[in-house]
Enzyme design. Structure first.
Site, short mmCIF file in Angstrom:
data_model
loop_
_atom_site.label_atom_id
_atom_site.label_comp_id
_atom_site.label_asym_id
_atom_site.label_seq_id
_atom_site.Cartn_x
_atom_site.Cartn_y
_atom_site.Cartn_z
N ASP A 24 9.49 35.15 47.46
CA ASP A 24 10.62 35.79 46.83
C ASP A 24 11.80 34.81 46.93
O ASP A 24 11.78 33.87 47.72
CB ASP A 24 10.93 37.11 47.55
CG ASP A 24 12.13 37.83 46.97
OD1 ASP A 24 12.24 37.91 45.73
OD2 ASP A 24 12.97 38.30 47.76
N ASP B 185 15.79 35.69 46.47
CA ASP B 185 17.03 36.18 47.08
C ASP B 185 16.75 36.74 48.48
O ASP B 185 15.98 37.69 48.63
CB ASP B 185 17.66 37.27 46.21
CG ASP B 185 17.98 36.76 44.81
OD1 ASP B 185 18.43 35.62 44.68
OD2 ASP B 185 17.76 37.51 43.84
#
Length: 245
Positions: free
Chosen positions: A20, A22
């Site tokens: 991922d 953020d």
């Protein structure tokens, strides 16, 4: 997968590692949180919605999801239903898409103004993995992923990026559904069972677990270790530097 001396899996032995963005690679989760806070504070005040929006709401209803899904989920938690609208809605429109677009304006302004740098531990890990020849990908719900990766100077580390733009174009369901992690594994050419997913959101670890990843690393940036484990993480760390020799 062999363990490191610290009892953690050796990610250099993985068929691929899919991150991922953020809150995992870059601290943009903080920028997203501030943008959401500003937008929802305004909406809640104008519409008289209670109780007030909090950081706990971000982790429970917004974090890791596609932007519009996050808006709808949060409003639903307050028994508020509004028209969905369309992706082209004006940011001031009182629709799910309008509110989502309003937040994106706030986020983009902050990113252009302040820039972003990767977490030092995350940068050191992807440098190590690239040196070891491990294929790397990004799996993000954000439509700003390409801009963030470029701003952070790390776009070239990743051969595959499945982000919010791809998810919308190909009608992939938002995390916690398995779609985005499944498609990313297909595009990088690995069986999820042999790969590692790295996430900081409960919806993200649930997505990777649903897609059948053999190892799901939860990075606790605020969601909580117990919540990450309960939603599918197989191991939780507070920073990716824990995987460095």
């Amino acid at each position: 997968m062999p363990d490191t001396s610290a009892g953690l899996p050796d990610l250099r032995q993985a068929a691929a590692v899919l991150f991922d963005l953020d809150g995992v690679l870059t601290p943009t989760a903080e920028v997203h949180m501030h943008a959401w806070q500003a937008v929802f504070d305004q909406v809640f005040t104008l519409w008289g919605i209670t109780p007030p929006y909090t950081d706990e709401d971000y982790f429970a209803y917004v974090d890791g999801k596609k932007r519009y899904d996050g808006v709808a989920s949060l409003l639903r938690s307050r028994n508020v239903e509004i028209p969905w609208g369309t992706v082209g809605d004006d940011p001031e429109a009182d629709t799910v898409c309008g509110i989502g677009n309003r937040k994106n304006v706030a986020f983009s302004e902050a990113l252009r103004r302040d820039g972003i740098a990767p977490y030092p531990g995350s940068l050191a890990l992807i440098e190590q993995l690239r040196s070891a020849g491990v294929p790397l990908a990004v799996v993000s719900s954000s439509k700003n992923a390409e801009e963030v990766l470029a701003s952070a100077g790390i776009r070239d580390f990743f051969t595959v990026v499945v982000d919010g733009v791809v998810a919308e174009r190909e009608q992939l369901a938002s995390k916690p559904a398995a779609d985005v992690f499944r498609v990313a594994a297909e595009r990088i050419g690995v069986d999820p069972a042999d790969a590692v997913a790295v996430e900081d959101a409960t919806s993200g670890v649930a997505s990777a677990a649903a897609a059948g990843y053999g190892t799901v690393v939860g990075v606790d940036r605020g969601a909580g270790s117990e919540a990450l484990l309960a939603n599918g993480a197989t191991v939780v760390v507070d920073d990716l530097d824990r995987f460095l020799p």
